[in-house]
Structure formats: structure tokens, C-alpha cells
Design a protein around this motif. Structure first.
Motif, PDB file in Angstrom:
ATOM      1  N   LEU A  36      -1.828   4.727  -1.942  1.00  0.00           N
ATOM      2  CA  LEU A  36      -2.673   3.482  -1.714  1.00  0.00           C
ATOM      3  C   LEU A  36      -2.296   2.491  -2.724  1.00  0.00           C
ATOM      4  O   LEU A  36      -2.473   1.249  -2.423  1.00  0.00           O
ATOM      5  N   LEU A  37      -1.825   2.824  -4.184  1.00  0.00           N
ATOM      6  CA  LEU A  37      -1.496   1.906  -4.859  1.00  0.00           C
ATOM      7  C   LEU A  37      -0.126   0.920  -4.293  1.00  0.00           C
ATOM      8  O   LEU A  37      -0.269  -0.256  -4.450  1.00  0.00           O
ATOM      9  N   LEU A  38       0.730   1.551  -3.643  1.00  0.00           N
ATOM     10  CA  LEU A  38       1.921   0.808  -3.174  1.00  0.00           C
ATOM     11  C   LEU A  38       1.372   0.165  -1.916  1.00  0.00           C
ATOM     12  O   LEU A  38       1.921  -1.058  -1.761  1.00  0.00           O
ATOM     13  N   SER A  39       0.638   0.621  -1.174  1.00  0.00           N
ATOM     14  CA  SER A  39       0.110  -0.009  -0.080  1.00  0.00           C
ATOM     15  C   SER A  39      -0.673  -1.531  -0.315  1.00  0.00           C
ATOM     16  O   SER A  39      -0.373  -2.585   0.156  1.00  0.00           O
ATOM     17  N   VAL A  40      -1.304  -1.512  -1.385  1.00  0.00           N
ATOM     18  CA  VAL A  40      -2.075  -2.640  -1.917  1.00  0.00           C
ATOM     19  C   VAL A  40      -1.148  -3.597  -2.365  1.00  0.00           C
ATOM     20  O   VAL A  40      -1.000  -4.923  -2.198  1.00  0.00           O
ATOM     21  N   LEU A  41      -0.299  -3.159  -3.145  1.00  0.00           N
ATOM     22  CA  LEU A  41       1.026  -4.107  -3.824  1.00  0.00           C
ATOM     23  C   LEU A  41       1.778  -4.770  -2.839  1.00  0.00           C
ATOM     24  O   LEU A  41       2.065  -5.834  -2.953  1.00  0.00           O
ATOM     25  N   PHE A  43       1.008  -5.084   0.744  1.00  0.00           N
ATOM     26  CA  PHE A  43       0.457  -6.019   1.608  1.00  0.00           C
ATOM     27  C   PHE A  43      -0.247  -7.303   0.893  1.00  0.00           C
ATOM     28  O   PHE A  43      -0.622  -8.207   1.492  1.00  0.00           O
ATOM     29  N   ALA A  44      -0.397  -7.177  -0.668  1.00  0.00           N
ATOM     30  CA  ALA A  44      -0.719  -8.293  -1.293  1.00  0.00           C
ATOM     31  C   ALA A  44      -0.240  -9.729  -0.819  1.00  0.00           C
ATOM     32  O   ALA A  44      -0.755 -10.873  -0.551  1.00  0.00           O
ATOM     33  N   PRO A  45       1.238  -9.829  -1.156  1.00  0.00           N
ATOM     34  CA  PRO A  45       1.846 -11.066  -0.756  1.00  0.00           C
ATOM     35  C   PRO A  45       1.699 -11.367   0.787  1.00  0.00           C
ATOM     36  O   PRO A  45       1.573 -12.530   1.061  1.00  0.00           O
ATOM     37  N   ILE A  46       1.976 -10.522   1.667  1.00  0.00           N
ATOM     38  CA  ILE A  46       1.606 -10.766   3.246  1.00  0.00           C
ATOM     39  C   ILE A  46       0.447 -11.379   3.263  1.00  0.00           C
ATOM     40  O   ILE A  46       0.259 -12.253   3.966  1.00  0.00           O
ATOM     41  N   LEU A  47      -0.871 -10.753   2.674  1.00  0.00           N
ATOM     42  CA  LEU A  47      -2.034 -11.305   3.062  1.00  0.00           C
ATOM     43  C   LEU A  47      -2.337 -12.651   2.363  1.00  0.00           C
ATOM     44  O   LEU A  47      -3.025 -13.485   2.970  1.00  0.00           O
ATOM     45  N   ARG A  48      -1.649 -12.743   1.342  1.00  0.00           N
ATOM     46  CA  ARG A  48      -1.788 -14.205   0.749  1.00  0.00           C
ATOM     47  C   ARG A  48      -1.270 -15.213   1.514  1.00  0.00           C
ATOM     48  O   ARG A  48      -1.855 -16.248   1.678  1.00  0.00           O
ATOM     49  N   GLU A  49       0.060 -14.926   2.203  1.00  0.00           N
ATOM     50  CA  GLU A  49       0.555 -16.058   3.225  1.00  0.00           C
ATOM     51  C   GLU A  49      -0.277 -16.277   4.224  1.00  0.00           C
ATOM     52  O   GLU A  49      -0.296 -17.370   4.756  1.00  0.00           O
ATOM     53  N   LEU A  50      -0.949 -14.931   4.921  1.00  0.00           N
ATOM     54  CA  LEU A  50      -1.714 -15.340   6.008  1.00  0.00           C
ATOM     55  C   LEU A  50      -2.717 -16.071   5.698  1.00  0.00           C
ATOM     56  O   LEU A  50      -3.370 -16.914   6.356  1.00  0.00           O
ATOM     57  N   ILE A  73      10.690 -11.276  -1.420  1.00  0.00           N
ATOM     58  CA  ILE A  73      10.854 -11.139  -2.923  1.00  0.00           C
ATOM     59  C   ILE A  73       9.609 -10.774  -3.629  1.00  0.00           C
ATOM     60  O   ILE A  73       9.721  -9.832  -4.542  1.00  0.00           O
ATOM     61  N   GLU A  74       8.462 -11.312  -3.150  1.00  0.00           N
ATOM     62  CA  GLU A  74       7.202 -10.907  -3.763  1.00  0.00           C
ATOM     63  C   GLU A  74       6.847  -9.581  -3.548  1.00  0.00           C
ATOM     64  O   GLU A  74       6.376  -8.793  -4.399  1.00  0.00           O
ATOM     65  N   VAL A  75       7.200  -9.091  -2.251  1.00  0.00           N
ATOM     66  CA  VAL A  75       6.900  -7.593  -1.871  1.00  0.00           C
ATOM     67  C   VAL A  75       7.865  -6.808  -2.662  1.00  0.00           C
ATOM     68  O   VAL A  75       7.607  -5.662  -3.040  1.00  0.00           O
ATOM     69  N   ALA A  76       9.122  -7.068  -2.989  1.00  0.00           N
ATOM     70  CA  ALA A  76      10.099  -6.348  -3.437  1.00  0.00           C
ATOM     71  C   ALA A  76       9.567  -6.066  -5.047  1.00  0.00           C
ATOM     72  O   ALA A  76       9.742  -5.145  -5.740  1.00  0.00           O
ATOM     73  N   PHE A  77       9.230  -7.250  -5.455  1.00  0.00           N
ATOM     74  CA  PHE A  77       8.531  -7.383  -7.089  1.00  0.00           C
ATOM     75  C   PHE A  77       7.567  -6.315  -6.825  1.00  0.00           C
ATOM     76  O   PHE A  77       7.426  -5.522  -7.994  1.00  0.00           O
ATOM     77  N   MET A  78       6.727  -6.433  -6.126  1.00  0.00           N
ATOM     78  CA  MET A  78       5.230  -5.577  -6.248  1.00  0.00           C
ATOM     79  C   MET A  78       5.476  -3.996  -6.028  1.00  0.00           C
ATOM     80  O   MET A  78       4.993  -3.206  -6.621  1.00  0.00           O
ATOM     81  N   VAL A  79       6.704  -3.878  -5.332  1.00  0.00           N
ATOM     82  CA  VAL A  79       7.019  -2.529  -5.100  1.00  0.00           C
ATOM     83  C   VAL A  79       7.550  -1.906  -6.221  1.00  0.00           C
ATOM     84  O   VAL A  79       7.370  -0.790  -6.663  1.00  0.00           O
ATOM     85  N   SER A  80       8.374  -2.717  -6.891  1.00  0.00           N
ATOM     86  CA  SER A  80       9.046  -2.403  -8.187  1.00  0.00           C
ATOM     87  C   SER A  80       8.071  -2.242  -9.303  1.00  0.00           C
ATOM     88  O   SER A  80       8.036  -1.214 -10.224  1.00  0.00           O
ATOM     89  N   LEU A  81       7.011  -3.006  -9.302  1.00  0.00           N
ATOM     90  CA  LEU A  81       6.016  -2.690 -10.289  1.00  0.00           C
ATOM     91  C   LEU A  81       5.239  -1.423  -9.967  1.00  0.00           C
ATOM     92  O   LEU A  81       4.676  -0.610 -11.068  1.00  0.00           O
ATOM     93  N   GLY A  82       4.954  -1.381  -8.695  1.00  0.00           N
ATOM     94  CA  GLY A  82       4.311  -0.145  -8.383  1.00  0.00           C
ATOM     95  C   GLY A  82       5.089   1.206  -8.760  1.00  0.00           C
ATOM     96  O   GLY A  82       4.543   2.233  -9.223  1.00  0.00           O
ATOM     97  N   CYS A  83       6.220   1.227  -8.382  1.00  0.00           N
ATOM     98  CA  CYS A  83       7.092   2.319  -8.961  1.00  0.00           C
ATOM     99  C   CYS A  83       7.090   2.582 -10.383  1.00  0.00           C
ATOM    100  O   CYS A  83       7.190   3.659 -10.811  1.00  0.00           O
ATOM    101  N   LEU A  84       7.132   1.255 -11.054  1.00  0.00           N
ATOM    102  CA  LEU A  84       6.977   1.524 -12.539  1.00  0.00           C
ATOM    103  C   LEU A  84       5.467   2.210 -13.101  1.00  0.00           C
ATOM    104  O   LEU A  84       5.512   3.141 -13.945  1.00  0.00           O
ATOM    105  N   LEU A  85       4.468   1.655 -12.451  1.00  0.00           N
ATOM    106  CA  LEU A  85       3.317   2.451 -12.977  1.00  0.00           C
ATOM    107  C   LEU A  85       3.170   3.831 -12.361  1.00  0.00           C
ATOM    108  O   LEU A  85       2.632   4.546 -13.287  1.00  0.00           O
ATOM    109  N   ILE A  86       3.721   4.125 -11.173  1.00  0.00           N
ATOM    110  CA  ILE A  86       3.858   5.588 -11.015  1.00  0.00           C
ATOM    111  C   ILE A  86       4.446   6.373 -11.820  1.00  0.00           C
ATOM    112  O   ILE A  86       4.065   7.328 -12.329  1.00  0.00           O
ATOM    113  N   PHE A  87       5.672   5.766 -12.182  1.00  0.00           N
ATOM    114  CA  PHE A  87       6.735   6.571 -13.120  1.00  0.00           C
ATOM    115  C   PHE A  87       5.794   6.814 -14.442  1.00  0.00           C
ATOM    116  O   PHE A  87       5.603   8.080 -15.110  1.00  0.00           O
TER     117      PHE A  87
END
Length: 314
Positions: A36-41, A43-50, A73-87
């Protein structure tokens, strides 16, 4: 269900009763949270663009290569942030589990030490029992019990921790009987035998309190079955219930063999210690009577390790 009852069921039943509940709980509580966390992070940049494209008359979503690259780039950053939070979450969770495990272990050992004030041999006895159980149970992985042992998460560690409480019921046995130097009378022996039921009741009450407060079972469940059944015998002549064969929990069968080996090879107020070889011969003779034949077969392979462990602890 005790751990002896599961042996002999079909593979499908075994998987449903042991592995699926654990896997299902883990998936629901951990994987879903991370997904759920990764999905939100993501899709956030994609939804922002839409959304920006919908409300802006001068911008179309993903209209240019630059917009697509920027969003990726924003999606990649969000995925990295999500992985850090999960870790970090997993790291904190492991630390909390370790602290809880150590707290449980200390509490269990403190409870078991109640007997030390009445029997000076108890402290070393408990250390030896833990060592013997580790040796024997590790070796049992090569037997037909191996699948069961390896499919139970932390079974050997829990069994080692639970084993120290196998005689906790003796705190209710009078000193005059517990440390009597001579042979017990029939009435005194009946009193001694009650320590299995008393120990089971003590640990059952503690386990019930743990379940109420924590919401899951601990190795007190294992300890309760050991305390109640470690004097049962394979041929049904033991106590308190006269269980036979695989009616006796596997944990109790393991502790029984280790307990007897240590008892006969240790000095007591009423007897001298047997030599190691005599103890091994006795256990071999009791295969199919007192002890599970599979456990005896495995014990004979690792008996020298028992002797070394005892010498090291002593």
C-alpha cells in the motif's frame, strides 16, 4: 493441538495447520502494508501530472518527453523513499522482537530459578538440558521428524527456552520429599508425581495471560505440554495420564530423554552418578519402552556430544 498430534497427518493437513496460518498472517500484516505504501508513493507523481493537466488549460498530461522523464524521475525517487521507509520499519520491528524475546527469556529463566533455592544442582541441570536438547533436536532434522521441526519457525530455540520450566511444579513439593536422601514411600512418590500437573496448571495460567495481553501464544504453550508430559513413557506406563507413543508431544519426548540422561549421569543426595557409557546403554535398552525409538536412534549417533557438553558445563 500438541506437537505430537500433528505427526502422521496428511501433507495437505500439515500445510494448512502449520504453514498457511503463519504465512497468511504475515502477508496481511506486513506485505499489504508495504504494498500500500509503495502504491501510494508510485502513483502520487502520476496523479499529480493527470490532475494538473485536467485543471490547467495550458498543459496536457504527458504531452512531451520532458514531462514523461520528469514524472519517471519522481516515481523513482518515491520508490527509493518507500524502500528506505520499509527498511527502517523492518529494522525497528526486528529490534522490538529481539527485545521482547530477551524479556521473555529472562522472565522464563527467573521463573525456573525458583527451584534453585531448594536444589543447588538445578542451575547447572537446566544449562545441560538446554545443551542436550539443541544437540538432539538439530540431529533429528535428518529423521522423519525433520520436516516438522524445520517447518516450525524457531522450534529448537523455543524448545530450549521452554525446557527450563519442565520441573517448575516441584516448587509445590515439600523439601522433606524433594531432597530426601533415601527411597521415597509410595505416598511420597504420588506427591512427587503431582508436580507434572501443578507445573502444567502454572504454565497454562501464565500462557492464558500472555495470550490475553499480547494476542498470540508464546513458548509457554510448549512449556506447558512439556511440564505435563515429560514423565510419560513410550509404552504407556508413565504418568500423569499414561499416554503412549505419539500421543505424547514430541517436545516432551525430547526433554524426557535429555532429562533422564542428565539425571543418571549426575550425583544426587540419594545416588551416585553413572558413567556415560552406562547411561547410553540404559537409554538404548529403554528404546520402545521409556523412549521414542527414533529419538534413541538419533541419540546414539550424538551421544559423545552429550558427554562433551556435560563436561564443558560442569
Amino acid at each position: 493441538m500438541n506437537d505430537g498430534e500433528i505427526l502422521g497427518v496428511s501433507q495437505g493437513q500439515f500445510m494448512r495447520r502449520t504453514l498457511w496460518p503463519v504465512a497468511s498472517t504475515y502477508l496481511k500484516k506486513r506485505h499489504f502494508k508495504y504494498l500500500l505504501l509503495l502504491s501510494v508513493l508510485v502513483f502520487a507523481p502520476i496523479l499529480r501530472e493527470l490532475i494538473f493537466g485536467i485543471f490547467s488549460h495550458h498543459h496536457l498530461p504527458f504531452a512531451t518527453t520532458e514531462d514523461i522523464i520528469h514524472t519517471l524521475i519522481e516515481v523513482a525517487f518515491m520508490v527509493s523513499l518507500g524502500c528506505l521507509l520499509i527498511f527502517l520499519d523492518i529494522k525497528i520491528m526486528k529490534e522490538k522482537r529481539f527485545e521482547l524475546k530477551m524479556t521473555q527469556t529472562v522472565a522464563i529463566e527467573a521463573l525456573a530459578s525458583l527451584a534453585e533455592y531448594r536444589d543447588a544442582e538445578t542451575a547447572e541441570h537446566l544449562l545441560r538440558i538446554r545443551a542436550f536438547i539443541e544437540i538432539l533436536t538439530e540431529s533429528l532434522k535428518e529423521s522423519r521428524y525433520g520436516r516438522y521441526i524445520m517447518c516450525q519457525d524457531g522450534y529448537i530455540e523455543d524448545l530450549m527456552n521452554a525446557s527450563v520450566l519442565h520441573d517448575i511444579g516441584k516448587i509445590a513439593v515439600p523439601d522433606a520429599i524433594l531432597i530426601k536422601p533415601g527411597r521415597l514411600t509410595e505416598e511420597e512418590f504420588e506427591t512427587i508425581k503431582r508436580h507434572t500437573i501443578l507445573g502444567s496448571e502454572i504454565l497454562l495460567a501464565a500462557d492464558n495471560q500472555f495470550r490475553k495481553r499480547v494476542g498470540k501464544q508464546s513458548y509457554l504453550t510448549l512449556a506447558q505440554s512439556i511440564a505435563e508430559s515429560h514423565h510419560e513413557k513410550w509404552d504407556g506406563s508413565g504418568y500423569p495420564h499414561g499416554l503412549a507413543g505419539e500421543e505424547i508431544p514430541l517436545s516432551a519426548r525430547i526433554v524426557a530423554l535429555c532429562d533422564v540422561y542428565d539425571a543418571v549421569t549426575s550425583d544426587r543426595v540419594y545416588k551416585k552418578a553413572w558413567p556415560h557409557d552406562q547411561a547410553v546403554d540404559y537409554i538404548e535398552q529403554e528404546s520402545g519402552r521409556h523412549f521414542d525409538p527414533i529419538l534413541v536412534e538419533t541419540f546414539l549417533k550424538v551421544a559423545p556430544l552429550f558427554e562433551k557438553a556435560k563436561q564443558a558445563i560442569n
